[in-house]
Design a protein around this motif. Sequence first.
Motif, mmCIF file in Angstrom:
data_model
loop_
_atom_site.group_PDB
_atom_site.id
_atom_site.type_symbol
_atom_site.label_atom_id
_atom_site.label_comp_id
_atom_site.label_asym_id
_atom_site.label_seq_id
_atom_site.Cartn_x
_atom_site.Cartn_y
_atom_site.Cartn_z
ATOM 1 N N GLY A 46 82.311 11.699 -21.666
ATOM 2 C CA GLY A 46 82.074 11.217 -20.311
ATOM 3 C C GLY A 46 83.300 11.349 -19.429
ATOM 4 O O GLY A 46 83.201 11.736 -18.256
ATOM 5 N N LEU A 47 84.461 11.041 -19.974
ATOM 6 C CA LEU A 47 85.701 11.177 -19.212
ATOM 7 C C LEU A 47 85.956 12.633 -18.835
ATOM 8 O O LEU A 47 86.375 12.939 -17.714
ATOM 9 C CB LEU A 47 86.880 10.636 -20.029
ATOM 10 N N ARG A 48 85.704 13.520 -19.780
ATOM 11 C CA ARG A 48 85.926 14.944 -19.522
ATOM 12 C C ARG A 48 84.993 15.454 -18.421
ATOM 13 O O ARG A 48 85.409 16.177 -17.514
ATOM 14 C CB ARG A 48 85.699 15.730 -20.816
ATOM 15 N N VAL A 49 83.726 15.050 -18.495
ATOM 16 C CA VAL A 49 82.746 15.482 -17.492
ATOM 17 C C VAL A 49 83.064 14.879 -16.127
ATOM 18 O O VAL A 49 83.023 15.564 -15.097
ATOM 19 C CB VAL A 49 81.322 15.093 -17.937
ATOM 20 N N ALA A 50 83.389 13.578 -16.106
ATOM 21 C CA ALA A 50 83.701 12.912 -14.842
ATOM 22 C C ALA A 50 84.954 13.493 -14.201
ATOM 23 O O ALA A 50 85.039 13.639 -12.978
ATOM 24 C CB ALA A 50 83.872 11.409 -15.078
ATOM 25 N N MET A 51 85.939 13.839 -15.030
ATOM 26 C CA MET A 51 87.173 14.423 -14.510
ATOM 27 C C MET A 51 86.893 15.748 -13.809
ATOM 28 O O MET A 51 87.409 16.021 -12.719
ATOM 29 C CB MET A 51 88.166 14.638 -15.662
ATOM 30 N N LYS A 52 86.048 16.563 -14.415
ATOM 31 C CA LYS A 52 85.717 17.855 -13.811
ATOM 32 C C LYS A 52 84.859 17.689 -12.562
ATOM 33 O O LYS A 52 84.918 18.513 -11.643
ATOM 34 C CB LYS A 52 84.986 18.730 -14.831
ATOM 35 N N SER A 53 84.057 16.621 -12.531
ATOM 36 C CA SER A 53 83.171 16.405 -11.387
ATOM 37 C C SER A 53 83.914 15.856 -10.177
ATOM 38 O O SER A 53 83.569 16.182 -9.034
ATOM 39 C CB SER A 53 82.041 15.441 -11.775
ATOM 40 N N LEU A 54 84.933 15.019 -10.418
ATOM 41 C CA LEU A 54 85.591 14.310 -9.322
ATOM 42 C C LEU A 54 86.941 14.885 -8.920
ATOM 43 O O LEU A 54 87.341 14.763 -7.763
ATOM 44 C CB LEU A 54 85.772 12.834 -9.695
ATOM 45 N N GLU A 55 87.658 15.461 -9.869
ATOM 46 C CA GLU A 55 89.024 15.898 -9.596
ATOM 47 C C GLU A 55 89.094 17.404 -9.368
ATOM 48 O O GLU A 55 88.344 18.172 -9.974
ATOM 49 C CB GLU A 55 89.943 15.520 -10.768
ATOM 50 N N ASP A 56 90.001 17.810 -8.496
ATOM 51 C CA ASP A 56 90.226 19.235 -8.272
ATOM 52 C C ASP A 56 90.997 19.861 -9.428
ATOM 53 O O ASP A 56 90.857 21.052 -9.709
ATOM 54 C CB ASP A 56 91.005 19.450 -6.966
ATOM 55 N N LEU A 57 91.819 19.052 -10.081
ATOM 56 C CA LEU A 57 92.599 19.518 -11.221
ATOM 57 C C LEU A 57 92.230 18.699 -12.447
ATOM 58 O O LEU A 57 91.943 17.510 -12.342
ATOM 59 C CB LEU A 57 94.102 19.384 -10.942
ATOM 60 N N SER A 58 92.251 19.329 -13.599
ATOM 61 C CA SER A 58 91.972 18.616 -14.842
ATOM 62 C C SER A 58 92.930 19.103 -15.918
ATOM 63 O O SER A 58 93.531 20.174 -15.799
ATOM 64 C CB SER A 58 90.520 18.834 -15.294
ATOM 65 N N TYR A 59 93.056 18.312 -16.964
ATOM 66 C CA TYR A 59 93.979 18.652 -18.038
ATOM 67 C C TYR A 59 93.439 19.822 -18.857
ATOM 68 O O TYR A 59 92.225 20.035 -18.923
ATOM 69 C CB TYR A 59 94.189 17.441 -18.948
ATOM 70 N N PRO A 60 94.332 20.568 -19.497
ATOM 71 C CA PRO A 60 93.874 21.660 -20.366
ATOM 72 C C PRO A 60 92.947 21.143 -21.461
ATOM 73 O O PRO A 60 93.102 20.020 -21.955
ATOM 74 C CB PRO A 60 95.180 22.209 -20.958
ATOM 75 N N HIS A 61 91.996 21.956 -21.818
ATOM 76 C CA HIS A 61 91.006 21.583 -22.822
ATOM 77 C C HIS A 61 91.678 21.199 -24.141
ATOM 78 O O HIS A 61 91.278 20.226 -24.796
ATOM 79 C CB HIS A 61 90.044 22.756 -23.037
ATOM 80 N N SER A 62 92.700 21.948 -24.514
ATOM 81 C CA SER A 62 93.381 21.703 -25.785
ATOM 82 C C SER A 62 94.075 20.344 -25.795
ATOM 83 O O SER A 62 94.089 19.650 -26.817
ATOM 84 C CB SER A 62 94.406 22.807 -26.052
ATOM 85 N N ARG A 63 94.635 19.945 -24.655
ATOM 86 C CA ARG A 63 95.344 18.667 -24.585
ATOM 87 C C ARG A 63 94.373 17.492 -24.713
ATOM 88 O O ARG A 63 94.628 16.532 -25.448
ATOM 89 C CB ARG A 63 96.114 18.568 -23.274
ATOM 90 N N VAL A 64 93.255 17.563 -23.994
ATOM 91 C CA VAL A 64 92.266 16.484 -24.061
ATOM 92 C C VAL A 64 91.707 16.360 -25.477
ATOM 93 O O VAL A 64 91.512 15.255 -25.989
ATOM 94 C CB VAL A 64 91.130 16.733 -23.050
ATOM 95 N N ALA A 65 91.458 17.494 -26.119
ATOM 96 C CA ALA A 65 90.931 17.473 -27.480
ATOM 97 C C ALA A 65 91.931 16.840 -28.446
ATOM 98 O O ALA A 65 91.562 16.017 -29.295
ATOM 99 C CB ALA A 65 90.588 18.890 -27.929
ATOM 100 N N LYS A 66 93.202 17.196 -28.308
ATOM 101 C CA LYS A 66 94.229 16.665 -29.205
ATOM 102 C C LYS A 66 94.391 15.165 -29.028
ATOM 103 O O LYS A 66 94.458 14.413 -30.008
ATOM 104 C CB LYS A 66 95.558 17.381 -28.954
ATOM 105 N N VAL A 67 94.457 14.708 -27.784
ATOM 106 C CA VAL A 67 94.611 13.277 -27.519
ATOM 107 C C VAL A 67 93.363 12.511 -27.954
ATOM 108 O O VAL A 67 93.447 11.397 -28.475
ATOM 109 C CB VAL A 67 94.900 13.032 -26.026
ATOM 110 N N GLY A 68 92.194 13.126 -27.766
ATOM 111 C CA GLY A 68 90.942 12.473 -28.141
ATOM 112 C C GLY A 68 90.646 12.491 -29.620
ATOM 113 O O GLY A 68 89.713 11.819 -30.075
ATOM 114 N N GLY A 69 91.416 13.266 -30.392
ATOM 115 C CA GLY A 69 91.242 13.277 -31.841
ATOM 116 C C GLY A 69 90.108 14.155 -32.333
ATOM 117 O O GLY A 69 89.549 13.909 -33.410
ATOM 118 N N VAL A 70 89.753 15.198 -31.560
ATOM 119 C CA VAL A 70 88.702 16.122 -31.977
ATOM 120 C C VAL A 70 89.216 17.547 -31.810
ATOM 121 O O VAL A 70 90.241 17.783 -31.168
ATOM 122 C CB VAL A 70 87.407 15.939 -31.150
ATOM 123 N N THR A 71 88.499 18.496 -32.397
ATOM 124 C CA THR A 71 88.865 19.892 -32.215
ATOM 125 C C THR A 71 88.402 20.369 -30.839
ATOM 126 O O THR A 71 87.553 19.737 -30.199
ATOM 127 C CB THR A 71 88.224 20.769 -33.297
#
Length: 249
Positions: free
Chosen positions: A180-205
């Motif tokens: 949900g955070l990933r989807v909301a970030m892309k929907s609301l923000e002009d910039l978002s974090y790299p996919h690899s960074r969000v995955a690493k912090v979130g504990g998933v591949t």
Amino acid sequence: MNKESPSTVASLTEATNPIRSPKEDESTLGSNYPTDVFQISPTVALGLLCTGVEMLVESSAEEVGYSRGAAVPVPGPLVHSDSISSGESTPIRVTGLYRSTDSYDEAGRHLKQQSVLSKRFSSKRQPPITLQEYLLRMHKFCPMSTGVYLATSMYIMRMATIERVIVVSRKNMHRLVLAGLRVAMKSLEDLSYPHSRVAKVGGVTERELSRLEISFCFLADFELRVDADMLVDQLRLLREIGCRGDSLR
């Protein structure tokens, strides 16, 4: 960048300061919170998101417990209705309703698809970290805006209580919030974090994060539009839930 929404860069600057407890920030907000949701700190919104999801988990557990203990209705004798004209009882005539097999097949495929999508968020075991600790970790390394946290809460509550396409539990709430955070970030923000960074912090591949994100969009039926009024309504709802929970403790 939208003028109403704080930029991701501003959120990164805020993250360099010590993170206060969401409850501590929330207590300073008071009951007369600002009508402009972007005057509220992201950590307060984070705490409200956590409160809302925890409420959904508790509600789901109570509903499951009730359904397991509920008595199964037993068919009774043939029901009769009293005839007003003669005073005699006349059996009720039941008229069958029929649908084409194509309609049943389509509905069945839709329900099966929803079931498959919702199961992708479930972990085999309950994560050892609490949802609040998980969100604080996300906010430390990938800080997000107030709007993103409120929008995530709105998406999840809509799917769980209105659309009823998923049951929120201790085993799926972490992945559900992450997507949900990933989807909301892309929907609301002009910039978002790299996919690899969000995955690493979130504990998933990275692959798993992509699957969760796509599944989340399908469960939400791609109804991802958010405006300021919707966020204000969600903020008010979460505040009411928080106050109700405090009164029960």
